[in-house]
Design an enzyme around this catalytic site. Sequence first.
Site, PDB file in Angstrom:
ATOM      1  N   ASN A  11      76.342  32.057  36.208  1.00 19.65           N
ATOM      2  CA  ASN A  11      76.293  30.657  36.637  1.00 19.65           C
ATOM      3  C   ASN A  11      74.825  30.276  36.797  1.00 19.65           C
ATOM      4  OD1 ASN A  11      76.449  28.222  37.967  1.00 19.65           O
ATOM      5  ND2 ASN A  11      77.371  29.040  39.850  1.00 19.65           N
ATOM      6  N   TRP A  12      74.322  29.543  35.818  1.00 15.51           N
ATOM      7  CA  TRP A  12      72.897  29.201  35.858  1.00 15.51           C
ATOM      8  C   TRP A  12      72.589  28.091  36.868  1.00 15.51           C
ATOM      9  CZ3 TRP A  12      70.475  29.085  30.202  1.00 15.51           C
ATOM     10  CH2 TRP A  12      70.458  30.389  29.697  1.00 15.51           C
ATOM     11  N   LYS A  13      73.633  27.447  37.394  1.00 18.97           N
ATOM     12  CA  LYS A  13      73.439  26.329  38.337  1.00 18.97           C
ATOM     13  C   LYS A  13      72.498  25.288  37.710  1.00 18.97           C
ATOM     14  CE  LYS A  13      74.559  29.475  42.025  1.00 18.97           C
ATOM     15  NZ  LYS A  13      74.490  29.817  43.446  1.00 18.97           N
ATOM     16  N   HIS A  97      83.187  25.452  43.073  1.00 14.69           N
ATOM     17  CA  HIS A  97      82.104  26.273  43.621  1.00 14.69           C
ATOM     18  C   HIS A  97      81.758  25.754  45.015  1.00 14.69           C
ATOM     19  CE1 HIS A  97      78.176  28.067  44.228  1.00 14.69           C
ATOM     20  NE2 HIS A  97      78.498  28.930  43.280  1.00 14.69           N
ATOM     21  N   GLU A  99      79.068  25.240  46.421  1.00 14.20           N
ATOM     22  CA  GLU A  99      78.001  24.230  46.445  1.00 14.20           C
ATOM     23  C   GLU A  99      78.561  22.843  46.152  1.00 14.20           C
ATOM     24  OE1 GLU A  99      75.309  26.264  43.775  1.00 14.20           O
ATOM     25  OE2 GLU A  99      75.005  27.785  45.317  1.00 14.20           O
ATOM     26  N   GLU A 167      83.870  34.057  46.481  1.00 15.55           N
ATOM     27  CA  GLU A 167      82.442  33.983  46.773  1.00 15.55           C
ATOM     28  C   GLU A 167      82.238  33.585  48.233  1.00 15.55           C
ATOM     29  OE1 GLU A 167      80.035  33.183  42.970  1.00 15.55           O
ATOM     30  OE2 GLU A 167      80.720  31.246  43.709  1.00 15.55           O
ATOM     31  N   GLY A 173      73.277  33.542  47.031  1.00 14.66           N
ATOM     32  CA  GLY A 173      71.837  33.296  46.972  1.00 14.66           C
ATOM     33  C   GLY A 173      71.071  33.809  48.175  1.00 14.66           C
ATOM     34  N   SER A 212      75.337  37.252  45.486  1.00 16.00           N
ATOM     35  CA  SER A 212      74.275  38.253  45.476  1.00 16.00           C
ATOM     36  C   SER A 212      74.628  39.528  44.702  1.00 16.00           C
ATOM     37  CB  SER A 212      73.846  38.590  46.913  1.00 16.00           C
ATOM     38  OG  SER A 212      73.326  37.436  47.550  1.00 16.00           O
ATOM     39  N   GLY A 234      71.810  33.927  40.595  1.00 13.13           N
ATOM     40  CA  GLY A 234      70.395  34.234  40.360  1.00 13.13           C
ATOM     41  C   GLY A 234      70.148  35.324  39.332  1.00 13.13           C
TER      42      GLY A 234
HETATM   43  P1  PGA Z   1      74.155  34.346  43.535  1.00 18.72           P
HETATM   44  O1  PGA Z   1      75.151  33.104  43.249  1.00 18.72           O
HETATM   45  O2  PGA Z   1      74.548  35.436  42.584  1.00 18.72           O
HETATM   46  O3  PGA Z   1      72.787  33.791  43.265  1.00 18.72           O
HETATM   47  O4  PGA Z   1      74.363  34.740  44.960  1.00 18.72           O
HETATM   48  C1  PGA Z   1      76.500  33.316  42.944  1.00 18.72           C
HETATM   49  C2  PGA Z   1      77.189  32.001  42.692  1.00 18.72           C
HETATM   50  O5  PGA Z   1      76.899  31.022  43.394  1.00 18.72           O
HETATM   51  O6  PGA Z   1      78.046  31.896  41.794  1.00 18.72           O
END
Ligand code: PGA
Length: 249
Positions: A11-13, A97, A99, A167, A173, A212, A234
């Site tokens: 997931n490049w966000k 997600h 976010e 998640e 993150g 993470s 990330g």
């Molecule tokens: P992260 O993000 O690996 O940077 O913790 C995971 C995600 O939000 O899908």
Amino acid sequence: MTAPRPLIAGNWKMNGLAASLDEARAVAAAIDERPPGARVAICPPATLISRLAEAIGGTGVEIGGQDCRAEQAGAFTGDVAAEMLADAGATLVILGHSERRAGYGETDALVAAKAGAAHRAGLEPIVCVGETLAEREAGRTLEIVTGQVRGSLPEILAGKAFSVAYEPVWAIGTGLTPTLEQIEEVHVAIRAVLVEMFAEHGKGVAILYGGSVKPSNASEILKLKDVGGALVGGASLKAADFLGIIEAA
Ligand code: PGA
């Protein structure tokens, strides 16, 4: 029933310009040379989907969106329909997600509507769930997560390809991860709900872990019962890190 291949999805966000296509090309080239045991997907920002499809289409790397609107078309300035993602070259889409749940007030019902839209467009949804730190500290993790699973997966997905990503919000993150026991406990609980909702089909749905994940912890996480892959933020931005995770699967 044989377990499906695990899915490792990046997931490049909101990261990535044209130059980032080189990272995806490097992932595709490495996979071509040494086909992994896992399915591999990259979910770039929507602006890069069609260019990514041109760059790595036909390789072993699948392409996904990060969100979609439930409607097929219309006066929804700034939004992207599932059909548009598919048209650009995506075959998967991340939905719900944390976010988006936190930043845009996305409810389980909205996520379920989006999952229905993904199905309508022929996309395979990856539906995300997870508790906040306050919810975990209040002992409500299983209640929150299983409630999200029940509310975010529409009946139309019965018998269709989709996955769920667990998640924990506090692990995204942050470099923090739950203990292996905590991850397994939640995955087993999600599996029970999937079987309740989808019977036999629920036994084979991949439940990804996200939060993470990195090359150094991927192998122990991916070995856990009912962990069927990883959703990687990330560490998916650099080919070398992402490949380290793919190799662990
Ligand atoms: P992260 O993000 O690996 O940077 O913790 C995971 C995600 O939000 O899908």
